[in-house]
Design a protein around this motif. Sequence first.
Motif, PDB file in Angstrom:
ATOM      1  N   VAL B 215       0.896  -1.159   0.000  1.00  0.00           N
ATOM      2  CA  VAL B 215       0.000   0.000   0.000  1.00  0.00           C
ATOM      3  C   VAL B 215       0.930   1.203   0.000  1.00  0.00           C
ATOM      4  O   VAL B 215       1.832   1.286   0.831  1.00  0.00           O
ATOM      5  CB  VAL B 215      -0.857   0.006   1.299  1.00  0.00           C
ATOM      6  N   ILE B 216       0.746   2.120  -0.948  1.00  0.00           N
ATOM      7  CA  ILE B 216       1.682   3.244  -1.043  1.00  0.00           C
ATOM      8  C   ILE B 216       1.058   4.488  -0.444  1.00  0.00           C
ATOM      9  O   ILE B 216       0.034   4.984  -0.943  1.00  0.00           O
ATOM     10  CB  ILE B 216       2.104   3.501  -2.502  1.00  0.00           C
ATOM     11  N   LEU B 217       1.647   4.962   0.627  1.00  0.00           N
ATOM     12  CA  LEU B 217       1.109   6.146   1.310  1.00  0.00           C
ATOM     13  C   LEU B 217       2.039   7.322   1.119  1.00  0.00           C
ATOM     14  O   LEU B 217       2.635   7.853   2.066  1.00  0.00           O
ATOM     15  CB  LEU B 217       0.838   5.819   2.788  1.00  0.00           C
ATOM     16  N   GLY B 218       2.172   7.732  -0.145  1.00  0.00           N
ATOM     17  CA  GLY B 218       3.002   8.871  -0.498  1.00  0.00           C
ATOM     18  C   GLY B 218       2.661   9.265  -1.914  1.00  0.00           C
ATOM     19  O   GLY B 218       2.082   8.461  -2.660  1.00  0.00           O
ATOM     20  N   LYS B 219       2.983  10.513  -2.313  1.00  0.00           N
ATOM     21  CA  LYS B 219       2.766  10.911  -3.708  1.00  0.00           C
ATOM     22  C   LYS B 219       3.646  10.021  -4.565  1.00  0.00           C
ATOM     23  O   LYS B 219       4.783   9.743  -4.181  1.00  0.00           O
ATOM     24  CB  LYS B 219       3.194  12.381  -3.905  1.00  0.00           C
ATOM     25  N   PRO B 220       3.235   9.631  -5.785  1.00  0.00           N
ATOM     26  CA  PRO B 220       2.015  10.033  -6.473  1.00  0.00           C
ATOM     27  C   PRO B 220       0.870   9.021  -6.375  1.00  0.00           C
ATOM     28  O   PRO B 220       0.034   8.955  -7.257  1.00  0.00           O
ATOM     29  CB  PRO B 220       2.490  10.118  -7.931  1.00  0.00           C
ATOM     30  N   SER B 221       0.845   8.241  -5.291  1.00  0.00           N
ATOM     31  CA  SER B 221      -0.187   7.217  -5.194  1.00  0.00           C
ATOM     32  C   SER B 221      -1.555   7.804  -4.847  1.00  0.00           C
ATOM     33  O   SER B 221      -1.678   8.639  -3.954  1.00  0.00           O
ATOM     34  CB  SER B 221       0.212   6.201  -4.131  1.00  0.00           C
ATOM     35  N   ILE B 222      -2.571   7.278  -5.512  1.00  0.00           N
ATOM     36  CA  ILE B 222      -3.957   7.724  -5.257  1.00  0.00           C
ATOM     37  C   ILE B 222      -4.369   7.391  -3.824  1.00  0.00           C
ATOM     38  O   ILE B 222      -5.147   8.108  -3.207  1.00  0.00           O
ATOM     39  CB  ILE B 222      -4.916   7.027  -6.250  1.00  0.00           C
ATOM     40  N   THR B 223      -3.803   6.311  -3.303  1.00  0.00           N
ATOM     41  CA  THR B 223      -4.122   5.905  -1.924  1.00  0.00           C
ATOM     42  C   THR B 223      -3.766   7.015  -0.945  1.00  0.00           C
ATOM     43  O   THR B 223      -4.444   7.220   0.059  1.00  0.00           O
ATOM     44  CB  THR B 223      -3.363   4.623  -1.546  1.00  0.00           C
ATOM     45  N   TYR B 224      -2.678   7.733  -1.245  1.00  0.00           N
ATOM     46  CA  TYR B 224      -2.267   8.849  -0.395  1.00  0.00           C
ATOM     47  C   TYR B 224      -3.333   9.943  -0.458  1.00  0.00           C
ATOM     48  O   TYR B 224      -3.616  10.611   0.535  1.00  0.00           O
ATOM     49  CB  TYR B 224      -0.903   9.377  -0.854  1.00  0.00           C
ATOM     50  N   ASN B 225      -3.934  10.098  -1.626  1.00  0.00           N
ATOM     51  CA  ASN B 225      -4.955  11.131  -1.781  1.00  0.00           C
ATOM     52  C   ASN B 225      -6.195  10.820  -0.943  1.00  0.00           C
ATOM     53  O   ASN B 225      -6.886  11.732  -0.488  1.00  0.00           O
ATOM     54  CB  ASN B 225      -5.340  11.304  -3.252  1.00  0.00           C
ATOM     55  N   ASN B 226      -6.448   9.523  -0.739  1.00  0.00           N
ATOM     56  CA  ASN B 226      -7.572   9.172   0.142  1.00  0.00           C
ATOM     57  C   ASN B 226      -7.360   9.762   1.520  1.00  0.00           C
ATOM     58  O   ASN B 226      -8.293  10.232   2.167  1.00  0.00           O
ATOM     59  CB  ASN B 226      -7.715   7.643   0.268  1.00  0.00           C
ATOM     60  N   PHE B 227      -6.112   9.759   1.951  1.00  0.00           N
ATOM     61  CA  PHE B 227      -5.795  10.351   3.254  1.00  0.00           C
ATOM     62  C   PHE B 227      -5.856  11.877   3.192  1.00  0.00           C
ATOM     63  O   PHE B 227      -6.329  12.534   4.125  1.00  0.00           O
ATOM     64  CB  PHE B 227      -4.412   9.892   3.744  1.00  0.00           C
ATOM     65  N   VAL B 228      -5.395  12.432   2.072  1.00  0.00           N
ATOM     66  CA  VAL B 228      -5.448  13.898   1.911  1.00  0.00           C
ATOM     67  C   VAL B 228      -6.881  14.381   2.106  1.00  0.00           C
ATOM     68  O   VAL B 228      -7.147  15.335   2.831  1.00  0.00           O
ATOM     69  CB  VAL B 228      -4.913  14.309   0.518  1.00  0.00           C
ATOM     70  N   LYS B 229      -7.805  13.678   1.476  1.00  0.00           N
ATOM     71  CA  LYS B 229      -9.227  14.088   1.530  1.00  0.00           C
ATOM     72  C   LYS B 229      -9.755  14.073   2.957  1.00  0.00           C
ATOM     73  O   LYS B 229     -10.636  14.873   3.290  1.00  0.00           O
ATOM     74  CB  LYS B 229     -10.068  13.179   0.628  1.00  0.00           C
ATOM     75  N   LYS B 230      -9.213  13.207   3.797  1.00  0.00           N
ATOM     76  CA  LYS B 230      -9.683  13.123   5.181  1.00  0.00           C
ATOM     77  C   LYS B 230      -9.333  14.369   5.985  1.00  0.00           C
ATOM     78  O   LYS B 230      -9.828  14.571   7.086  1.00  0.00           O
ATOM     79  CB  LYS B 230      -9.085  11.894   5.871  1.00  0.00           C
ATOM     80  N   ASN B 231      -8.416  15.195   5.425  1.00  0.00           N
ATOM     81  CA  ASN B 231      -8.011  16.406   6.128  1.00  0.00           C
ATOM     82  C   ASN B 231      -8.969  17.573   5.877  1.00  0.00           C
ATOM     83  O   ASN B 231      -8.766  18.672   6.377  1.00  0.00           O
ATOM     84  CB  ASN B 231      -6.599  16.806   5.697  1.00  0.00           C
ATOM     85  N   TYR B 232      -9.962  17.334   5.040  1.00  0.00           N
ATOM     86  CA  TYR B 232     -10.929  18.384   4.712  1.00  0.00           C
ATOM     87  C   TYR B 232     -12.335  17.904   5.026  1.00  0.00           C
ATOM     88  O   TYR B 232     -12.630  16.715   4.910  1.00  0.00           O
ATOM     89  CB  TYR B 232     -10.887  18.701   3.218  1.00  0.00           C
ATOM     90  N   LYS B 233     -13.207  18.896   5.345  1.00  0.00           N
ATOM     91  CA  LYS B 233     -14.619  18.507   5.487  1.00  0.00           C
ATOM     92  C   LYS B 233     -15.103  18.125   4.093  1.00  0.00           C
ATOM     93  O   LYS B 233     -15.792  17.143   3.886  1.00  0.00           O
ATOM     94  CB  LYS B 233     -15.441  19.673   6.037  1.00  0.00           C
ATOM     95  N   LYS B 234     -14.723  18.965   3.134  1.00  0.00           N
ATOM     96  CA  LYS B 234     -15.149  18.727   1.758  1.00  0.00           C
ATOM     97  C   LYS B 234     -14.092  19.337   0.848  1.00  0.00           C
ATOM     98  O   LYS B 234     -13.621  20.449   1.095  1.00  0.00           O
ATOM     99  CB  LYS B 234     -16.493  19.424   1.537  1.00  0.00           C
ATOM    100  N   ILE B 235     -13.707  18.597  -0.205  1.00  0.00           N
ATOM    101  CA  ILE B 235     -12.717  19.165  -1.117  1.00  0.00           C
ATOM    102  C   ILE B 235     -13.127  18.894  -2.560  1.00  0.00           C
ATOM    103  O   ILE B 235     -13.459  17.770  -2.916  1.00  0.00           O
ATOM    104  CB  ILE B 235     -11.284  18.643  -0.807  1.00  0.00           C
TER     105      ILE B 235
END
Lengths: 304, 298
Positions: B215-235
């Motif tokens: 599981v890649i938790l760093g750019k440029p993996s989309i999986t990392y973006n799943n975590f990025v989204k959790k930092n916002y109420k809505k993005i």
Amino acid sequence: MSTPKDLSQIPADELKQFVDSFDDVFCDCDGVIFILMKVFDGVPDTISTLKSLGKSIRYVTNNSSMLRDDFAKKLQKQGIECEKDDIINPCRAIIDHLKAANFEKKVYMISLPSLRQEFEESGIKIANKYGAELCEVNATSFLQCIQEYDNDVGAVVVCFDFNMTYLNLNRALRYITNPDVKFLATGYDQRIIFSPNQFCMGPAFFHDLLQSASGRTPIWLGKPRDDFVEYIKNQPKCNPERTLFIGDSLEQDMGFAHKLGFTKLLVLTGNTTLEDLKNCDKEMLPDYYISSMAELGKLLKNNF
Amino acid sequence: MARNLVQASGVEIAKFINSFDNILFDCDGVILLGEDLIPGAKESINCMKEMGKEIKLITNNSFRTTREWDDIFEDVDLDFTSDDVIFPTKAVINYLKGKNFNRKVFVLGQPAIVEELNNFNIEVYDYKDCGYLNHITDLEEHIQDDLNVGAVVVDLDFNLTYPKLMKAAMILKRPDVHFIFCATDKTAPFGENYKIIGSYFIGETLEMITGRKPVILGKPSITYNNFVKKNYKKIDPARTLFVGDSLMTDMLFATKCGYQKLLVLTGTTDYDGMMNCSKEIKPKYYLESLGDLYKLIN
């Protein structure tokens, strides 16, 4: 290319032709002479028989984990007549390569102590102390280590070393990125087998890493690489038309022997079964095969 | 065709600035060079804040703990806290907590990762370096699996050794062990002039040996973006600007996530590199430096 022939089944006159066709033998070791350094029964007799028929025997192995002197002694202890100079391995090839180039600088080495000792005994200077990079580092000390650059380093040799560290690889990379520095390697094994059930990862992975990071490929001095083919061809008393290669691997031995233009004899005591011959590349097909070196010895004794 | 934003008309610049509400800034090579601010970067960030943009920082760098991020923001007088920084260790913690993880983590990485995991009550396997081995058969006892370990996390590890890597491979043979990869850079710029071997190759080596995909938790993996989204109420990705310096890490990531892209040339990419890159990742706009941005607004 004709189908490989079972040496134990060919008619007597063809067998005589076969024996008369070569003066020199190059023999692979692991899977042919021994397995994990334990010599197969019957092999010492076969070697003696071949010598009594006037053949010279040299041993070609990709194994550089022992001093050639110790390797020869281990074989002698088990009844095989051989001298240190009969052993050809990547370590020796690299030393010869550097000597031929009048190399007088230092070598940065990632390798086992055995190679280092052979290098030193040959008068080649090594830049790094073995195990020096087995120190704990942090970002700052790591940067300090990487900043050190020894201008006396003229070659990098990368082989298997189970004491290798990330710092070793980065130091090697620094030198490799200098195009004036020679880059030499022994094997590309994926696995190193060190006991019947155990293996660990071989140098293949580190080579991929270094090549990707540097864009450079090394001079490979191990079977079945072309650079090693050239090395063997240039050995004294190497006349391909009068040479027999005995091996157990299709790619590493038969393919290698094919590039050298040697006659090829496959033994079935190692990596290859008869089934494998059905699907292999043409260039890797042996001319002859036999179940074992021991059988070869018996066959020769019975007929000559 | 990437264009320098400074050459755009006032109307075009205004249109661009109004097209996003969120900004994700990469850190190294964009805002910071080492521990120093890139000239004008602070002014540009403050300018964007004043215009009402929601700003977060995103990095693949796991070298700093949350405490160290707080310290550096104080040192350079940037109005951020560690809460505003998205980095792989946070994603790892989030991932493991989400799996109710309660075993130990074998870390191939910096002390900062170990410290962060400990701070969040995730136990780290205490790996003791085995030192010099005399013979290959000595290796065996040092590369045994440990059933207490439930995850292997791979990042840049200056103290990586052959036995440590082999041990990680041995542990990963167990399918219940999580295989997590943070930064996947092939080379990492280090100090002023040096490139070091990136963690990409260490991860790739483990993949090849074990046959497992991490599981890649760093750019440029989309999986990392799943975590990025959790930092916002809505993005809304279309109304988010990603500002970065790397083509294959930042611009590729932004493309995959559907963000708008702005490339700066103060980091790993130069003008020629940018002009020669593939259409898919080429940004519409670039700036020589983030420091040029605030001057366009005034």
